[in-house]
Structure formats: structure tokens, C-alpha cells
Design a protein around this motif. Sequence first.
Motif, PDB file in Angstrom:
ATOM      1  N   LYS A  99      -3.483   0.182  -2.823  1.00  0.00           N
ATOM      2  CA  LYS A  99      -3.259   1.103  -4.160  1.00  0.00           C
ATOM      3  C   LYS A  99      -2.585   0.220  -5.078  1.00  0.00           C
ATOM      4  O   LYS A  99      -3.007   0.314  -6.275  1.00  0.00           O
ATOM      5  CB  LYS A  99      -2.519   2.045  -3.728  1.00  0.00           C
ATOM      6  N   GLN A 134       5.011  -5.175   7.322  1.00  0.00           N
ATOM      7  CA  GLN A 134       5.528  -4.020   8.055  1.00  0.00           C
ATOM      8  C   GLN A 134       4.344  -3.680   8.797  1.00  0.00           C
ATOM      9  O   GLN A 134       3.375  -2.965   8.363  1.00  0.00           O
ATOM     10  CB  GLN A 134       5.720  -2.709   6.863  1.00  0.00           C
ATOM     11  N   LEU A 160       5.843   3.209   8.568  1.00  0.00           N
ATOM     12  CA  LEU A 160       6.912   3.974   9.262  1.00  0.00           C
ATOM     13  C   LEU A 160       7.703   4.593   7.989  1.00  0.00           C
ATOM     14  O   LEU A 160       8.807   5.531   8.322  1.00  0.00           O
ATOM     15  CB  LEU A 160       7.837   3.518  10.129  1.00  0.00           C
ATOM     16  N   GLY A 161       7.564   4.544   6.774  1.00  0.00           N
ATOM     17  CA  GLY A 161       8.230   5.207   5.948  1.00  0.00           C
ATOM     18  C   GLY A 161       8.966   3.971   4.872  1.00  0.00           C
ATOM     19  O   GLY A 161       9.150   3.004   5.198  1.00  0.00           O
ATOM     20  N   LEU A 178       9.224   0.456  -6.952  1.00  0.00           N
ATOM     21  CA  LEU A 178       7.996   1.138  -6.408  1.00  0.00           C
ATOM     22  C   LEU A 178       6.698   1.052  -7.583  1.00  0.00           C
ATOM     23  O   LEU A 178       7.033   1.513  -8.537  1.00  0.00           O
ATOM     24  CB  LEU A 178       8.179   2.638  -6.215  1.00  0.00           C
ATOM     25  N   PRO A 220       7.957  -2.577  -2.032  1.00  0.00           N
ATOM     26  CA  PRO A 220       7.338  -1.955  -0.856  1.00  0.00           C
ATOM     27  C   PRO A 220       5.973  -1.587  -1.212  1.00  0.00           C
ATOM     28  O   PRO A 220       5.674  -0.913  -2.186  1.00  0.00           O
ATOM     29  CB  PRO A 220       8.144  -0.644  -0.653  1.00  0.00           C
ATOM     30  N   ALA A 221       5.152  -2.114  -0.394  1.00  0.00           N
ATOM     31  CA  ALA A 221       3.449  -2.005  -0.834  1.00  0.00           C
ATOM     32  C   ALA A 221       2.669  -1.970   0.564  1.00  0.00           C
ATOM     33  O   ALA A 221       1.493  -2.399   0.499  1.00  0.00           O
ATOM     34  CB  ALA A 221       3.131  -3.138  -1.742  1.00  0.00           C
ATOM     35  N   ALA A 222       3.436  -1.176   1.488  1.00  0.00           N
ATOM     36  CA  ALA A 222       2.639  -1.126   3.020  1.00  0.00           C
ATOM     37  C   ALA A 222       2.167   0.229   2.924  1.00  0.00           C
ATOM     38  O   ALA A 222       1.725   0.583   4.333  1.00  0.00           O
ATOM     39  CB  ALA A 222       3.548  -1.863   3.904  1.00  0.00           C
ATOM     40  N   GLY A 223       2.496   1.153   2.087  1.00  0.00           N
ATOM     41  CA  GLY A 223       1.957   2.479   2.221  1.00  0.00           C
ATOM     42  C   GLY A 223       0.532   2.925   2.393  1.00  0.00           C
ATOM     43  O   GLY A 223      -0.267   1.742   2.020  1.00  0.00           O
ATOM     44  N   LEU A 224       0.014   3.850   2.866  1.00  0.00           N
ATOM     45  CA  LEU A 224      -1.390   4.069   2.862  1.00  0.00           C
ATOM     46  C   LEU A 224      -2.208   4.521   1.688  1.00  0.00           C
ATOM     47  O   LEU A 224      -3.472   4.550   1.673  1.00  0.00           O
ATOM     48  CB  LEU A 224      -1.654   5.155   4.148  1.00  0.00           C
ATOM     49  N   GLY A 225      -1.495   4.839   0.836  1.00  0.00           N
ATOM     50  CA  GLY A 225      -2.108   5.311  -0.558  1.00  0.00           C
ATOM     51  C   GLY A 225      -3.114   6.568   0.033  1.00  0.00           C
ATOM     52  O   GLY A 225      -4.124   6.565  -0.947  1.00  0.00           O
ATOM     53  N   THR A 226      -2.592   7.599   0.526  1.00  0.00           N
ATOM     54  CA  THR A 226      -3.488   8.447   0.915  1.00  0.00           C
ATOM     55  C   THR A 226      -4.045   9.375  -0.363  1.00  0.00           C
ATOM     56  O   THR A 226      -5.045  10.046  -0.382  1.00  0.00           O
ATOM     57  CB  THR A 226      -3.163   9.569   1.929  1.00  0.00           C
TER      58      THR A 226
HETATM   59  P1  UTP Z   1       4.334   6.500  -1.255  1.00  0.00           P
HETATM   60  O1  UTP Z   1       5.244   7.895  -0.866  1.00  0.00           O
HETATM   61  O2  UTP Z   1       3.718   6.600  -2.412  1.00  0.00           O
HETATM   62  O3  UTP Z   1       3.324   6.519  -0.057  1.00  0.00           O
HETATM   63  O4  UTP Z   1       5.317   5.433  -1.042  1.00  0.00           O
HETATM   64  P2  UTP Z   1       1.960   5.728  -0.197  1.00  0.00           P
HETATM   65  O5  UTP Z   1       1.521   5.512   1.191  1.00  0.00           O
HETATM   66  O6  UTP Z   1       1.826   4.649  -1.004  1.00  0.00           O
HETATM   67  O7  UTP Z   1       0.943   6.739  -0.943  1.00  0.00           O
HETATM   68  P3  UTP Z   1       0.485   8.183  -0.609  1.00  0.00           P
HETATM   69  O8  UTP Z   1       1.781   9.207  -1.108  1.00  0.00           O
HETATM   70  O9  UTP Z   1       0.163   8.580   0.691  1.00  0.00           O
HETATM   71  O10 UTP Z   1      -0.569   8.624  -1.640  1.00  0.00           O
HETATM   72  C1  UTP Z   1       6.145   4.965  -1.931  1.00  0.00           C
HETATM   73  C2  UTP Z   1       6.179   3.699  -1.716  1.00  0.00           C
HETATM   74  O11 UTP Z   1       6.533   3.077  -0.551  1.00  0.00           O
HETATM   75  C3  UTP Z   1       5.622   2.053   0.068  1.00  0.00           C
HETATM   76  C4  UTP Z   1       4.401   2.546  -0.712  1.00  0.00           C
HETATM   77  O12 UTP Z   1       3.602   1.326  -0.560  1.00  0.00           O
HETATM   78  C5  UTP Z   1       4.893   2.748  -2.037  1.00  0.00           C
HETATM   79  O13 UTP Z   1       5.208   1.827  -2.900  1.00  0.00           O
HETATM   80  N1  UTP Z   1       5.806   2.469   1.595  1.00  0.00           N
HETATM   81  C6  UTP Z   1       5.467   3.770   1.943  1.00  0.00           C
HETATM   82  C7  UTP Z   1       5.752   1.258   2.435  1.00  0.00           C
HETATM   83  O14 UTP Z   1       5.823   0.299   1.812  1.00  0.00           O
HETATM   84  N2  UTP Z   1       5.773   1.387   3.601  1.00  0.00           N
HETATM   85  C8  UTP Z   1       5.674   2.914   4.288  1.00  0.00           C
HETATM   86  O15 UTP Z   1       5.745   3.008   5.477  1.00  0.00           O
HETATM   87  C9  UTP Z   1       5.597   3.934   3.365  1.00  0.00           C
END
Ligand code: UTP
Length: 292
Positions: free
Chosen positions: A28, A104, A108-109, A130, A11-17
Motif C-alpha cells: 500500500k 515483521q 500482529l498489529g 504512518l 510501520p509498513a508491514a500491514g496487509l492493506g486490506t
Molecule cells: P492499518 O490499520 O492502516 O492497517 O495499519 P493496514 O494493514 O495497513 O491496512 P488495512 O486497514 O488492512 O486496509 C496502520 C499502520 O500500521 C502498519 C501498517 O502498515 C500501517 O502503516 N502495520 C499494521 C504494521 O506495520 N504491522 C501490522 O501488523 C499492522
Amino acid sequence: MSDVIKKAIFPAAGLGTRFLPATKASPKEMLPIVDKPMIQYGIEEAISCHINEIIIITGKHKRSIEDHFDYAFELEDKLKKSGKKNLLEEINRLSKINIAYIRQGYALGLGHAISCAKPFVKEEPFAVILSDDIIDPEDTLLRDMVRLYKELRSPVLALERVPVSEIHRYGVIDGVRERDGVFRISNLVEKPSAEHAPSDLAIIGRYILTPEIFDILAKSRPGKGGEIQLTDAIRKLSKERPVYGFLFEGRRYDAGDKLGYLKATVDFALKNPSLAEQFRSYILEVSRKLKH
Ligand code: UTP
């Protein structure tokens, strides 16, 4: 169901805040630890366990991940002409990895991200990696988990003991120790406060899951933080069939966090043959200055 793990979801779609502003327009997962992007460490870890079918869940601003693992004709031609054989091999190797990408649309998590991979996984067990949890390449965590899955034929989550002060950042399990390093999980809580944590055993970024999780995720509602949480779905799964935890005691870097990222960079630089000597002298010089 097969007992061989052939597929890994990244999963690599997170926002990396936590890494803003660096991650405003760049993934990220592409932040380098010395000279390799974070995600490449995870992919190399999977391949070293013979998990050769990689699925990356991407989202907005993540195109550079696809470019990184694509064929780079101009660059390869230049390296060939300038006789940089080792670099050429290294670059060329990346384009040979078998990777499928799924988008994605909305972050959405983590649970939702995993559910996007259902059409590719079908009826097989699979690994989830992860990539911001970097495991020292000398450790055998994923290999040990694959072996445990083969024996138990049940989902296996990687666990680590974490200090009370950090427990609120993790999914935490309750369970019974079955034998050295193996726990049968009875409950999971996402990001509990220190007083509500059922143990100090936190889930870290390596999972072996079975396809029943997809049906559970499809019915899941948003949990903590308004996100569809993988932890909630695994809790439901653990009521239907045994789910195990494997205690990892090696070196892990939480590189999604700035301090963990810096620790990984320092340790990997100290192990890098072309950098180690000079970097070590620099670190010693800095620590001498800090003492005075
Ligand atoms: P994290 O909790 O580390 O969130 O997600 P994030 O967005 O990457 O980083 P912060 O916390 O905002 O800094 C754990 C993993 O799940 C992926 C992220 O890319 C990370 O590998 N993820 C998270 C998704 O692919 N989609 C999502 O909707 C949320």
C-alpha cells in the motif's frame, strides 16, 4: 535522555486490506499520489524536520519499498545519457537517504510492528510516522510536535477532531486541555463506538514516543481485532508518566482509505506545477457535467 529526535519508525508491514486487490502483492505504501509513492511523502516530512535516521518495518510483498530507496544504476545511467538532469537528481537523492529495514514476520498489529524497532532505537525518543496519513507538505505538524517534545520531554501524539460518524475508525483520547492545542491525556480507547467515545479527539498517524514503550509492548497481549495495539501500550504509558496530545488543524489525507486517497490525488495534482492547469480544466469539465 536526549531531547533531539533523530529517528523515525515507518510501520509498513500491514496487509492493506482496504485497498485489495491492489495490495495483494504490492505494498500500500508504494501506491503513488501523483508521481511519488505514499511513503516518500512521510520520509520527506521527517527529513524536513532533521530526522535523518529512518527505520521501515516491512513484511511480505514489501520488497519494492527497498528497491525504491536503493541505487538504480541502469536507470541513472540512462537518465544521465539522455540529459534528464532534474529527474536524475531526484532519483539519485532517494538512494542517499539513510534507511534501515526490519522485517515483521507476521502482521500482529501496529504495537508489535513498533516493538520490532527496539534494537535500532535503544534509549532515544523517536517519531512514528504512518505513511498512509499524508500531511500537506506545507503544514508543520511534525516540526511542532518535535518542538513540543523538546519543551515537555514527554510523549506527544497528534490529534484531530473527527465527526462522530467516523470516530469508530480511530484511537480516541480522554484528557484535559493544558493550553491552546495541547492536551494532557488521561485515557485512550481504540476504535470506540460513537456512544463510548470519550471525546472527538482522534489519534492520527504521527507520534513522538519514548523508549519505555518497548517494555510495555513486550508485555502486551492482543487487544481489539486480535492485534497488539499501540493505543493500549500508550494508555499504560500514560499511567506511568505524562503523555500529551497536540491538536492538528491543518490538512490531512487518510490515504489508506480509497476516498482519502482520491482526495489526496486530486489536491496534489492541483498543486503540481506541470499538471495543475490542465488538471484544473479537466476537473471543471467534470463538475460541469455532474451539475447537468
Ligand atoms: P492499518 O490499520 O492502516 O492497517 O495499519 P493496514 O494493514 O495497513 O491496512 P488495512 O486497514 O488492512 O486496509 C496502520 C499502520 O500500521 C502498519 C501498517 O502498515 C500501517 O502503516 N502495520 C499494521 C504494521 O506495520 N504491522 C501490522 O501488523 C499492522
